[in-house]
Design an enzyme around this catalytic site. Structure first.
Site, short mmCIF file in Angstrom:
data_model
loop_
_atom_site.label_atom_id
_atom_site.label_comp_id
_atom_site.label_asym_id
_atom_site.label_seq_id
_atom_site.Cartn_x
_atom_site.Cartn_y
_atom_site.Cartn_z
N TYR A 95 18.69 -63.94 2.40
CA TYR A 95 18.87 -62.42 2.31
C TYR A 95 20.39 -62.11 1.47
O TYR A 95 21.18 -62.50 2.34
CB TYR A 95 18.58 -61.63 3.47
CG TYR A 95 18.64 -60.27 3.21
CD1 TYR A 95 17.84 -59.47 2.40
CD2 TYR A 95 19.52 -59.36 4.22
CE1 TYR A 95 18.12 -58.26 2.18
CE2 TYR A 95 19.49 -57.96 4.16
CZ TYR A 95 18.93 -57.48 3.10
OH TYR A 95 18.87 -56.02 2.96
N ARG A 107 -1.72 -32.72 34.38
CA ARG A 107 -1.16 -33.62 35.12
C ARG A 107 -0.53 -34.76 35.12
O ARG A 107 0.11 -35.63 35.74
CB ARG A 107 -2.13 -33.95 36.52
CG ARG A 107 -2.25 -32.39 37.36
CD ARG A 107 -3.30 -32.67 38.32
NE ARG A 107 -4.67 -32.45 37.84
CZ ARG A 107 -6.02 -33.01 38.51
NH1 ARG A 107 -5.88 -33.59 39.49
NH2 ARG A 107 -7.07 -32.63 37.98
N ASP A 121 -11.54 -38.99 28.90
CA ASP A 121 -10.76 -39.42 30.00
C ASP A 121 -11.40 -40.36 30.98
O ASP A 121 -11.00 -40.38 32.15
CB ASP A 121 -10.00 -38.18 30.37
CG ASP A 121 -10.96 -37.32 31.11
OD1 ASP A 121 -12.21 -37.35 30.91
OD2 ASP A 121 -10.55 -36.20 31.66
N ALA A 176 -11.04 -32.27 25.15
CA ALA A 176 -10.29 -31.02 24.85
C ALA A 176 -9.02 -30.69 25.83
O ALA A 176 -8.14 -29.91 25.45
CB ALA A 176 -10.81 -30.01 24.50
N GLU A 213 -20.92 -26.82 41.54
CA GLU A 213 -19.56 -27.27 41.58
C GLU A 213 -18.64 -27.21 42.93
O GLU A 213 -19.14 -26.13 43.71
CB GLU A 213 -18.84 -26.53 40.58
CG GLU A 213 -19.19 -26.59 39.17
CD GLU A 213 -18.99 -28.20 38.87
OE1 GLU A 213 -17.73 -28.72 38.67
OE2 GLU A 213 -20.05 -28.79 38.28
C1 UD1 Z 1 -16.91 -31.69 35.51
C2 UD1 Z 1 -18.53 -31.30 36.07
C3 UD1 Z 1 -18.50 -31.87 37.40
C4 UD1 Z 1 -18.54 -33.10 37.48
C5 UD1 Z 1 -17.11 -33.79 36.72
C6 UD1 Z 1 -17.03 -35.01 36.85
C7 UD1 Z 1 -18.92 -28.90 34.89
C8 UD1 Z 1 -18.70 -27.74 35.02
N1 UD1 Z 1 -18.60 -29.77 35.99
O1 UD1 Z 1 -16.18 -31.15 36.24
O2 UD1 Z 1 -20.07 -31.52 37.96
O3 UD1 Z 1 -18.52 -33.80 38.72
O4 UD1 Z 1 -16.89 -33.03 35.56
O5 UD1 Z 1 -15.80 -35.33 36.36
O6 UD1 Z 1 -19.15 -29.69 33.76
N2 UD1 Z 1 -13.36 -30.20 28.50
C9 UD1 Z 1 -13.19 -29.73 27.26
N3 UD1 Z 1 -13.40 -28.60 27.15
C10 UD1 Z 1 -13.36 -27.57 28.39
C11 UD1 Z 1 -13.55 -27.87 29.59
C12 UD1 Z 1 -13.57 -29.46 29.77
O7 UD1 Z 1 -13.06 -30.43 26.57
O8 UD1 Z 1 -13.46 -26.31 28.04
C13 UD1 Z 1 -13.26 -31.66 29.00
C14 UD1 Z 1 -12.21 -32.24 29.78
O9 UD1 Z 1 -11.16 -32.68 28.88
C15 UD1 Z 1 -12.61 -33.32 30.71
C16 UD1 Z 1 -14.04 -32.89 30.66
O10 UD1 Z 1 -14.54 -32.09 29.72
O11 UD1 Z 1 -12.61 -34.63 29.74
C17 UD1 Z 1 -14.36 -32.39 32.13
O12 UD1 Z 1 -13.49 -31.34 32.36
P1 UD1 Z 1 -12.91 -31.25 33.84
O13 UD1 Z 1 -12.34 -29.64 33.77
O14 UD1 Z 1 -12.39 -32.28 34.30
O15 UD1 Z 1 -14.51 -31.10 34.45
P2 UD1 Z 1 -14.68 -30.47 35.97
O16 UD1 Z 1 -14.71 -28.95 36.22
O17 UD1 Z 1 -13.57 -31.17 36.83
CA CA Z 2 -11.58 -31.96 36.38
#
Ligand code: UD1
Ligand code: CA
Length: 457
Positions: free
Chosen positions: A387, A17, A104, A12, A154
């Site tokens: 053609y 970036r 991703d 989602a 986190e």
């Molecule tokens: C998350 C983990 C973290 C881990 C890291 C690995 C949590 C709270 N933290 O961190 O422990 O080390 O991934 O990369 O889970 N996404 C959604 N909907 C949302 C939020 C996120 O679909 O509401 C998806 C994003 O598109 C992405 C993935 O979930 O593909 C991870 O989201 P991201 O915000 O990158 O996670 P982090 O908070 O960095």
């Molecule tokens: Ca992230």
């Protein structure tokens, strides 16, 4: 008890970036959307139910990859990873395990996920971990004195001591669905980011008497996510290097692996030699002893044994036989078939045509909508006029036909076996077996010809 498998892919995020109007998960790695890599891996597991959580650009994501999952679930606001998973709850099966993947993080391998799944059942939830050189920004794995995982913290909520931990949460988890349903409502957003953290499940599961097990991923590439275009380019190189190693281990010679790219499902037999700056795209099948010269680009095609593609040959949607010679600078367009030992020389364009066995089109020609028999010789500069500005017509050429240089063959046209076309002819009428056809005005020579004189004084 062996549970069946459901998969949820989180996709989602906007991917701010990337600085792009395209949703992040639709950016391509090796010619294929990031999300598509993940969905392919998910389907390679025995997955019965594949759910994708979309947000930014959800319509486009669904439109592009709609047939690759069971359902695309919209997460209207991105309130955290737990909130994302919660959107799929109505569609998950109670008697299943759910595996959480990320749209991703494209290089995750089937075997790594299987190792995690092997440890999980109704009473064991699993977390894929990895020990990394630079854990900055990632969730840290907190363990007790017995080495058992107790929580995930986190970065933004971590103490300096916790930040020093190099073992991180990859985000990949496997959870029994019936328990997940009771645990998710317990997650609150009382943390530094005011988000619903999926990582809170570790403590909730333990409090509910469920064991939490970890599985270690040794290869950091597999769990690397993409946030910007530099990381995308980096993973692209890693993906290509992995492919190169595989090809070379299987007997393929690469002049320079750094200058060879594969974007699709490509099979290459042993003893194939590939020079620099070659790109293979889509479904490509190269038989043994083929030589591919510098700068060749091949898309959706097969190339038979012993064929040589000289530099800068471009082929798309075509079948090339054995022991053929193409190029340099040949262009083979969709719908073309070259039979064995056929030859295309420089600046020759072939479209939707069959070139028979041993037939040659050596220089500067356009052959379109034509069928050539065996051992046909097409002289330099010959063109099929297929053609008329509205409709397309076919040119049928038999075996052993000789076409002199600079012939214009106006379709529909048939030249039977053994036909001979004089150089410079414009041919509009059918040519019977073994006939000579001449279609050009006679030459006349004028004696005593005076050249024009200049008007300038
Ligand atoms: C998350 C983990 C973290 C881990 C890291 C690995 C949590 C709270 N933290 O961190 O422990 O080390 O991934 O990369 O889970 N996404 C959604 N909907 C949302 C939020 C996120 O679909 O509401 C998806 C994003 O598109 C992405 C993935 O979930 O593909 C991870 O989201 P991201 O915000 O990158 O996670 P982090 O908070 O960095
Ligand atoms: Ca992230």
């Amino acid at each position: 008890m062996i549970l069946k498998l459901n998969v949820v892919v989180l996709a989602a995020g906007k991917g701010t970036r990337m600085v792009s109007s395209l949703p992040k998960v639709l950016h391509k790695l090796a010619g294929k959307p990031l999300l598509s890599h993940v969905l392919d891996t998910a389907r390679s597991l025995a997955c019965e139910n594949l759910q994708v959580v979309t947000g930014f650009g959800s319509e486009l994501v669904e439109q592009t990859l709609g047939d690759q999952a069971n359902r695309f679930v919209l997460q209207k606001e991105q309130l955290g990873t737990a909130h994302a998973v919660a959107q799929t709850i109505p569609y998950l099966e109670d008697d299943a395990l759910v595996l959480i993947l990320y749209g991703d993080v494209p290089l995750i391998q089937k075997t790594t996920l299987e190792a995690l799944l092997d440890k999980v059942d109704e009473n064991h939830m699993g977390v894929l971990t990895c020990t990394v050189t630079d854990p900055k920004g990632l969730g840290r794995i907190i363990r007790n004195n017995n080495g058992q995982i107790t929580s995930i913290v986190e970065e933004k909520d971590a103490t300096p001591e916790q930040k020093a931990i190099a073992e991180i949460n990859t985000g990949f988890m496997a959870i029994p669905v019936n328990r997940l349903k009771t645990w998710l409502p317990k997650i609150e957003a009382n943390n530094a980011q005011k988000e619903y953290y999926l990582t809170d499940l570790v403590e909730i599961a333990l409090a509910d008497g469920c064991s939490v097990v970890t599985s270690d991923c040794e290869n950091q590439q597999e769990i690397t996510g993409i946030n910007n275009r530099a990381q995308l380019a980096e993973l692209e190189r890693i993906y290509q290097q992995n492919m190169h190693t595989e090809f070379m281990n299987n007997g393929v010679s690469l002049a320079d692996p750094a200058r060879f790219d594969v974007r699709g499902n490509v099979t290459i037999a042993p003893d194939v030699e590939i020079d620099i700056n070659v790109i293979l795209e889509g479904e490509v099948n190269i038989s043994s002893h083929v030589k591919i010269g510098a700068g060749c680009i091949l898309k959706n095609c097969s190339v038979g044994e012993g064929t040589q593609l000289h530099p800068y040959t471009v082929i798309e949607d075509a079948v090339i036989g054995k022991n053929c010679q193409l190029g340099p600078f040949a262009r083979v367009r969709p719908g073309t078939e070259l039979k064995d030992s056929a030859k295309l020389g420089n600046f020759v364009e072939i479209k939707k045509s069959i070139i028979g066995e041993g037939s040659k089109v050596n220089h500067l020609s356009y052959i379109g909508d034509a069928e050539l028999g065996d051992n046909v010789n097409v002289g330099a500069g010959t063109i099929t006029c297929n053609y008329d500005g509205v409709n397309k017509y076919k040119t049928m050429i038999g075996n052993e036909v000789f076409i002199g240089s600079n012939a214009v063959l106006i379709a529909p046209l048939e030249i039977k076996d053994g036909g001979f076309i004089a150089a410079g002819s414009t041919i509009t009428k059918p040519v019977a077996r073994d006939q000579l056809a001449i279609g050009r005005s006679r030459q006349s020579n004028i004696d005593g010809w005076k050249r024009p004189e200049s008007n300038k004084k």
